[in-house]
Design a protein around this motif. Sequence first.
Motif, PDB file in Angstrom:
ATOM      1  N   GLY A  87       2.098  -1.485   3.032  1.00  0.00           N
ATOM      2  CA  GLY A  87       2.500  -0.682   1.919  1.00  0.00           C
ATOM      3  C   GLY A  87       1.673   0.822   1.906  1.00  0.00           C
ATOM      4  N   SER A  88       0.096   0.465   1.862  1.00  0.00           N
ATOM      5  CA  SER A  88      -0.362   1.952   1.986  1.00  0.00           C
ATOM      6  C   SER A  88      -0.042   2.777   3.016  1.00  0.00           C
ATOM      7  CB  SER A  88      -1.943   1.352   1.639  1.00  0.00           C
ATOM      8  OG  SER A  88      -2.406   0.866   2.679  1.00  0.00           O
ATOM      9  N   LEU A  89       0.183   1.983   4.157  1.00  0.00           N
ATOM     10  CA  LEU A  89       0.358   2.907   5.508  1.00  0.00           C
ATOM     11  C   LEU A  89       2.022   3.526   5.459  1.00  0.00           C
ATOM     12  CD1 LEU A  89      -1.175   0.791   8.324  1.00  0.00           C
ATOM     13  CD2 LEU A  89      -2.231   2.866   7.240  1.00  0.00           C
ATOM     14  N   TYR A  90       2.741   2.527   4.737  1.00  0.00           N
ATOM     15  CA  TYR A  90       4.156   3.420   4.689  1.00  0.00           C
ATOM     16  C   TYR A  90       4.020   4.560   3.641  1.00  0.00           C
ATOM     17  CZ  TYR A  90       5.925  -1.023   6.539  1.00  0.00           C
ATOM     18  OH  TYR A  90       6.288  -2.093   7.368  1.00  0.00           O
ATOM     19  N   VAL A  91       3.355   4.468   2.381  1.00  0.00           N
ATOM     20  CA  VAL A  91       3.126   5.438   1.580  1.00  0.00           C
ATOM     21  C   VAL A  91       2.544   6.662   2.171  1.00  0.00           C
ATOM     22  CG1 VAL A  91       2.368   6.250  -0.729  1.00  0.00           C
ATOM     23  CG2 VAL A  91       3.548   3.984  -0.510  1.00  0.00           C
ATOM     24  N   LEU A  92       1.351   6.449   2.683  1.00  0.00           N
ATOM     25  CA  LEU A  92       0.757   7.343   3.332  1.00  0.00           C
ATOM     26  C   LEU A  92       1.410   8.234   4.387  1.00  0.00           C
ATOM     27  CD1 LEU A  92      -2.052   8.676   4.687  1.00  0.00           C
ATOM     28  CD2 LEU A  92      -2.028   6.897   6.149  1.00  0.00           C
ATOM     29  N   CYS A  93       2.229   7.297   5.475  1.00  0.00           N
ATOM     30  CA  CYS A  93       3.195   8.184   6.386  1.00  0.00           C
ATOM     31  C   CYS A  93       4.241   9.034   5.744  1.00  0.00           C
ATOM     32  CB  CYS A  93       3.703   7.120   7.287  1.00  0.00           C
ATOM     33  SG  CYS A  93       2.659   6.447   8.299  1.00  0.00           S
ATOM     34  N   LEU A  94       4.932   8.697   4.702  1.00  0.00           N
ATOM     35  CA  LEU A  94       5.963   9.081   3.877  1.00  0.00           C
ATOM     36  C   LEU A  94       5.468  10.247   3.089  1.00  0.00           C
ATOM     37  CD1 LEU A  94       8.221   6.031   3.410  1.00  0.00           C
ATOM     38  CD2 LEU A  94       8.644   7.697   5.166  1.00  0.00           C
ATOM     39  N   THR A  95       4.567  10.124   2.371  1.00  0.00           N
ATOM     40  CA  THR A  95       4.065  11.221   1.448  1.00  0.00           C
ATOM     41  C   THR A  95       2.939  12.113   1.926  1.00  0.00           C
ATOM     42  OG1 THR A  95       2.233  10.032   0.226  1.00  0.00           O
ATOM     43  CG2 THR A  95       4.696   9.458  -0.547  1.00  0.00           C
ATOM     44  N   PRO A 105      -7.846  -0.821   4.266  1.00  0.00           N
ATOM     45  CA  PRO A 105      -8.976  -1.981   4.456  1.00  0.00           C
ATOM     46  C   PRO A 105      -8.716  -3.150   3.812  1.00  0.00           C
ATOM     47  CG  PRO A 105      -9.862   0.022   5.065  1.00  0.00           C
ATOM     48  CD  PRO A 105      -8.774   0.387   4.080  1.00  0.00           C
ATOM     49  N   ILE A 106      -8.581  -2.849   2.447  1.00  0.00           N
ATOM     50  CA  ILE A 106      -8.443  -4.056   1.632  1.00  0.00           C
ATOM     51  C   ILE A 106      -7.453  -5.188   1.903  1.00  0.00           C
ATOM     52  CG2 ILE A 106      -7.999  -4.830  -0.935  1.00  0.00           C
ATOM     53  CD1 ILE A 106      -8.986  -1.982  -1.707  1.00  0.00           C
ATOM     54  N   GLY A 107      -6.231  -4.332   2.319  1.00  0.00           N
ATOM     55  CA  GLY A 107      -5.079  -5.454   2.938  1.00  0.00           C
ATOM     56  C   GLY A 107      -5.608  -6.091   4.267  1.00  0.00           C
ATOM     57  N   GLY A 108      -6.328  -5.284   5.080  1.00  0.00           N
ATOM     58  CA  GLY A 108      -6.813  -6.047   6.364  1.00  0.00           C
ATOM     59  C   GLY A 108      -7.887  -7.114   5.964  1.00  0.00           C
ATOM     60  N   VAL A 109      -8.539  -6.964   5.104  1.00  0.00           N
ATOM     61  CA  VAL A 109      -9.564  -8.181   4.400  1.00  0.00           C
ATOM     62  C   VAL A 109      -8.597  -9.177   3.922  1.00  0.00           C
ATOM     63  CG1 VAL A 109     -11.082  -8.682   2.814  1.00  0.00           C
ATOM     64  CG2 VAL A 109     -11.360  -6.576   3.949  1.00  0.00           C
ATOM     65  N   LEU A 110      -7.575  -8.889   3.241  1.00  0.00           N
ATOM     66  CA  LEU A 110      -6.785 -10.103   2.643  1.00  0.00           C
ATOM     67  C   LEU A 110      -5.854 -10.887   3.847  1.00  0.00           C
ATOM     68  CD1 LEU A 110      -4.978  -8.154  -0.444  1.00  0.00           C
ATOM     69  CD2 LEU A 110      -6.836 -10.260  -0.129  1.00  0.00           C
ATOM     70  N   PHE A 111      -5.655 -10.160   4.757  1.00  0.00           N
ATOM     71  CA  PHE A 111      -5.086 -10.656   5.979  1.00  0.00           C
ATOM     72  C   PHE A 111      -6.149 -11.598   6.902  1.00  0.00           C
ATOM     73  CE2 PHE A 111      -2.007  -6.920   7.096  1.00  0.00           C
ATOM     74  CZ  PHE A 111      -1.090  -7.681   6.556  1.00  0.00           C
ATOM     75  N   ILE A 112      -7.388 -11.245   6.965  1.00  0.00           N
ATOM     76  CA  ILE A 112      -8.340 -11.940   7.421  1.00  0.00           C
ATOM     77  C   ILE A 112      -8.590 -13.067   6.788  1.00  0.00           C
ATOM     78  CG2 ILE A 112     -10.804 -12.022   8.158  1.00  0.00           C
ATOM     79  CD1 ILE A 112     -10.483  -9.011   8.893  1.00  0.00           C
ATOM     80  N   ALA A 113      -8.762 -12.979   5.355  1.00  0.00           N
ATOM     81  CA  ALA A 113      -8.962 -14.060   4.506  1.00  0.00           C
ATOM     82  C   ALA A 113      -8.026 -15.139   4.454  1.00  0.00           C
ATOM     83  CB  ALA A 113      -9.134 -13.655   2.913  1.00  0.00           C
ATOM     84  N   GLY A 114      -6.804 -14.683   4.618  1.00  0.00           N
ATOM     85  CA  GLY A 114      -5.709 -15.603   4.752  1.00  0.00           C
ATOM     86  C   GLY A 114      -5.946 -16.693   6.127  1.00  0.00           C
ATOM     87  N   TRP A 115      -6.182 -15.855   7.242  1.00  0.00           N
ATOM     88  CA  TRP A 115      -6.576 -16.590   8.402  1.00  0.00           C
ATOM     89  C   TRP A 115      -7.767 -17.488   8.383  1.00  0.00           C
ATOM     90  CZ3 TRP A 115      -3.006 -17.165  11.907  1.00  0.00           C
ATOM     91  CH2 TRP A 115      -1.902 -16.095  11.816  1.00  0.00           C
ATOM     92  N   ILE A 116      -8.480 -17.250   7.629  1.00  0.00           N
ATOM     93  CA  ILE A 116      -9.882 -18.262   7.514  1.00  0.00           C
ATOM     94  C   ILE A 116      -9.274 -19.374   6.652  1.00  0.00           C
ATOM     95  CG2 ILE A 116     -12.064 -18.216   6.430  1.00  0.00           C
ATOM     96  CD1 ILE A 116     -12.584 -15.311   7.224  1.00  0.00           C
TER      97      ILE A 116
END
Length: 125
Positions: A87-95, A105-116
């Motif tokens: 979502g943050s990348l979509y908004v960054l790219c569009l705006t 990076p917070i989203g990336g940490v959530l992805f990693i936490a999910g895999w753990i």
Amino acid sequence: MTAKIILQLAALLGALSVGIGAFAAHGLRKMLEASGRFETFETAVRYQFFHTLALLGIGVLLVLRPELKSLGTVAWLWLGGIIIFSGSLYVLCLTGITKLGAVTPIGGVLFIAGWIMLLLAARQL
């Protein structure tokens, strides 16, 4: 989160992934390439779709093993990752609001936490 909700969420996010990706490739490509953000947008779609497929797998596994309640936490973490990372990348790219890059990076940490969390849940199999 229940298996039914996870599977419905995966279906919705899967459809959105394809729709967003197609829209970017056909409707936004020139704008995104002009701003140098086409690859960033593709990364957002790719991570959304990968984790949508992973959510689908979690939903199926939860149907088969409903006692693995921690899989619901995995789903929440990945959903949060999709919303914040992609979502943050979509908004960054569009705006062009570059400050949103600090949230990604917070989203990336959530992805990693999910895999753990999935690793820990798999120990119960």
